[in-house]
Design a protein around this motif. Structure first.
Motif, PDB file in Angstrom:
ATOM      1  N   MET A 112      -8.307  -9.363  -3.313  1.00 40.22           N
ATOM      2  CA  MET A 112      -7.381  -9.509  -2.186  1.00 40.22           C
ATOM      3  C   MET A 112      -6.250  -8.493  -2.306  1.00 40.22           C
ATOM      4  O   MET A 112      -5.681  -8.308  -3.391  1.00 40.22           O
ATOM      5  N   ILE A 113      -5.931  -7.807  -1.211  1.00 39.72           N
ATOM      6  CA  ILE A 113      -4.889  -6.789  -1.227  1.00 39.72           C
ATOM      7  C   ILE A 113      -3.517  -7.452  -1.217  1.00 39.72           C
ATOM      8  O   ILE A 113      -3.249  -8.335  -0.410  1.00 39.72           O
ATOM      9  N   ASP A 114      -2.665  -7.028  -2.128  1.00 40.30           N
ATOM     10  CA  ASP A 114      -1.294  -7.551  -2.206  1.00 40.30           C
ATOM     11  C   ASP A 114      -0.363  -6.480  -1.647  1.00 40.30           C
ATOM     12  O   ASP A 114       0.080  -5.590  -2.372  1.00 40.30           O
ATOM     13  N   HIS A 115      -0.074  -6.559  -0.350  1.00 44.71           N
ATOM     14  CA  HIS A 115       0.718  -5.508   0.272  1.00 44.71           C
ATOM     15  C   HIS A 115       2.138  -5.441  -0.296  1.00 44.71           C
ATOM     16  O   HIS A 115       2.722  -4.350  -0.384  1.00 44.71           O
ATOM     17  N   ALA A 116       2.694  -6.586  -0.689  1.00 46.20           N
ATOM     18  CA  ALA A 116       4.049  -6.594  -1.245  1.00 46.20           C
ATOM     19  C   ALA A 116       4.081  -5.845  -2.576  1.00 46.20           C
ATOM     20  O   ALA A 116       5.017  -5.075  -2.860  1.00 46.20           O
ATOM     21  N   LEU A 135       3.162   6.366   9.298  1.00 44.51           N
ATOM     22  CA  LEU A 135       2.681   5.045   8.913  1.00 44.51           C
ATOM     23  C   LEU A 135       3.611   3.944   9.420  1.00 44.51           C
ATOM     24  O   LEU A 135       3.166   2.811   9.632  1.00 44.51           O
ATOM     25  N   VAL A 136       4.875   4.250   9.629  1.00 43.72           N
ATOM     26  CA  VAL A 136       5.745   3.305  10.340  1.00 43.72           C
ATOM     27  C   VAL A 136       5.198   3.092  11.745  1.00 43.72           C
ATOM     28  O   VAL A 136       5.127   1.957  12.240  1.00 43.72           O
ATOM     29  N   ASN A 137       4.802   4.176  12.401  1.00 49.97           N
ATOM     30  CA  ASN A 137       4.190   4.056  13.730  1.00 49.97           C
ATOM     31  C   ASN A 137       2.991   3.120  13.693  1.00 49.97           C
ATOM     32  O   ASN A 137       2.829   2.256  14.568  1.00 49.97           O
ATOM     33  N   ASP A 191       1.663  -9.896  10.747  1.00 52.61           N
ATOM     34  CA  ASP A 191       0.336 -10.404  10.417  1.00 52.61           C
ATOM     35  C   ASP A 191      -0.386  -9.314   9.644  1.00 52.61           C
ATOM     36  O   ASP A 191      -0.927  -8.374  10.226  1.00 52.61           O
ATOM     37  N   TRP A 192      -0.413  -9.435   8.346  1.00 49.26           N
ATOM     38  CA  TRP A 192      -0.993  -8.395   7.515  1.00 49.26           C
ATOM     39  C   TRP A 192      -2.520  -8.405   7.525  1.00 49.26           C
ATOM     40  O   TRP A 192      -3.148  -7.499   6.986  1.00 49.26           O
ATOM     41  N   SER A 193      -3.108  -9.406   8.147  1.00 44.54           N
ATOM     42  CA  SER A 193      -4.571  -9.439   8.252  1.00 44.54           C
ATOM     43  C   SER A 193      -5.072  -8.674   9.471  1.00 44.54           C
ATOM     44  O   SER A 193      -6.278  -8.475   9.633  1.00 44.54           O
ATOM     45  N   ARG A 215      -3.670  -2.762   3.899  1.00 45.33           N
ATOM     46  CA  ARG A 215      -3.998  -1.619   3.059  1.00 45.33           C
ATOM     47  C   ARG A 215      -3.096  -0.412   3.331  1.00 45.33           C
ATOM     48  O   ARG A 215      -3.123   0.567   2.589  1.00 45.33           O
ATOM     49  N   VAL A 216      -2.273  -0.477   4.379  1.00 43.45           N
ATOM     50  CA  VAL A 216      -1.409   0.651   4.707  1.00 43.45           C
ATOM     51  C   VAL A 216      -0.460   0.997   3.560  1.00 43.45           C
ATOM     52  O   VAL A 216      -0.286   2.187   3.238  1.00 43.45           O
ATOM     53  N   PRO A 217       0.191   0.029   2.895  1.00 43.29           N
ATOM     54  CA  PRO A 217       1.039   0.409   1.759  1.00 43.29           C
ATOM     55  C   PRO A 217       0.272   1.149   0.660  1.00 43.29           C
ATOM     56  O   PRO A 217       0.811   2.097   0.074  1.00 43.29           O
ATOM     57  N   PHE A 218      -0.974   0.765   0.392  1.00 39.85           N
ATOM     58  CA  PHE A 218      -1.736   1.503  -0.613  1.00 39.85           C
ATOM     59  C   PHE A 218      -2.016   2.917  -0.124  1.00 39.85           C
ATOM     60  O   PHE A 218      -1.941   3.879  -0.909  1.00 39.85           O
ATOM     61  N   ARG A 219      -2.327   3.073   1.149  1.00 40.53           N
ATOM     62  CA  ARG A 219      -2.561   4.415   1.683  1.00 40.53           C
ATOM     63  C   ARG A 219      -1.298   5.277   1.533  1.00 40.53           C
ATOM     64  O   ARG A 219      -1.391   6.479   1.240  1.00 40.53           O
ATOM     65  N   ARG A 220      -0.143   4.697   1.736  1.00 37.82           N
ATOM     66  CA  ARG A 220       1.100   5.433   1.525  1.00 37.82           C
ATOM     67  C   ARG A 220       1.271   5.783   0.055  1.00 37.82           C
ATOM     68  O   ARG A 220       1.696   6.896  -0.291  1.00 37.82           O
ATOM     69  N   TRP A 221       0.927   4.862  -0.824  1.00 36.62           N
ATOM     70  CA  TRP A 221       1.007   5.124  -2.263  1.00 36.62           C
ATOM     71  C   TRP A 221       0.148   6.330  -2.619  1.00 36.62           C
ATOM     72  O   TRP A 221       0.558   7.199  -3.399  1.00 36.62           O
TER      73      TRP A 221
END
Length: 228
Positions: A1-5, A55-57, A106-108, A123-129
């Motif tokens: 499970m992706i943990d966006h936080a 990615l903010v967009n 809604d992160w899902s 998954r967007v935060p990981f893509r930014r990482w």
């Protein structure tokens, strides 16, 4: 499970590392060529900042970029700026991304990226990482693939192996660092090629940052990977 936080915090830490190392440069070194063909370090820094805004967009339901021309023009416009302006932009755009990530959401949900690519918002935060870490390496200022956090390297290898999974131009391929194993390429229709190497060398090859000369290949030749 992706943990966006968790990934948002990883982005924050990676951005701080980037800001610290870039802050030791001067205007002349910021204008020197990066490891990316045709791009100066200023181009890379401008891209990292504009990617944060893009990615903010995405997180706020807008198109990632107005179009490819605008994306490229913004990078060219911002590349020659003085280092202090680049640093301020990196810092401020990073804050904007963190604020967008902290907003109730809604992160899902599914979001749309460039070129019709869709993914889970989580998954967007990981893509930014990925953008911050790999482009930090691309600057060529002493931060290498071997310096990346172990968790990041393992997850990015897995992410890229999944990206090429089932690709008709990539033969069935087994990747291993002698302790972990990943599979990629088209579904087995013959013997697998086994590619063995350090996590840094595996990631470098998958991400187009190394030519694979540090890898050992059994059962065939090193597969040619499609561009990312």
């Amino acid at each position: 499970m992706i943990d966006h936080a968790h990934d948002l915090e990883s982005v924050r830490a990676a951005t701080e590392r980037l800001l610290t190392e870039v802050g030791a440069l001067d205007n002349a070194s910021a204008a020197e060529p990066s490891r990316l063909p045709g791009w100066s370090r200023g181009h890379v820094l401008a891209h990292i900042a504009r990617n944060a805004d893009a990615l903010v967009n995405v997180l706020e339901g807008r198109p990632m970029y107005a179009d490819a021309h605008v994306r490229d023009a913004d990078i060219e416009r911002d590349a020659p700026r003085p280092l202090d302006v680049q640093l301020a932009d990196l810092r401020e755009s990073g804050v904007r991304f963190q604020e967008a990530g902290a907003a109730p959401a809604d992160w899902s949900r599914t979001v749309q990226l460039r070129n019709g690519v869709v993914d889970a918002a989580a998954r967007v935060p990981f893509r930014r990482w990925v953008e911050v870490e790999l482009h930090h390496v691309d600057l060529g200022i002493g931060y290498e693939l071997e310096d990346l956090p172990e968790e990041f390297t393992e997850r990015e290898i897995e992410f890229l192996a999944e990206r090429f999974d089932g690709h008709p131009d990539v033969p069935p391929t087994r990747l291993t660092d002698a302790s972990r194993v990943w599979s990629t390429g088209r579904k087995a229709d013959g013997p697998e090629v086994t590619v063995t190497g350090s996590p840094a060398d595996l990631l470098g090859w998958l991400a187009g940052r190394r030519d694979g000369s540090g890898l050992t290949v059994d059962g065939g030749t090193l597969p040619a990977l499609p561009p990312l």
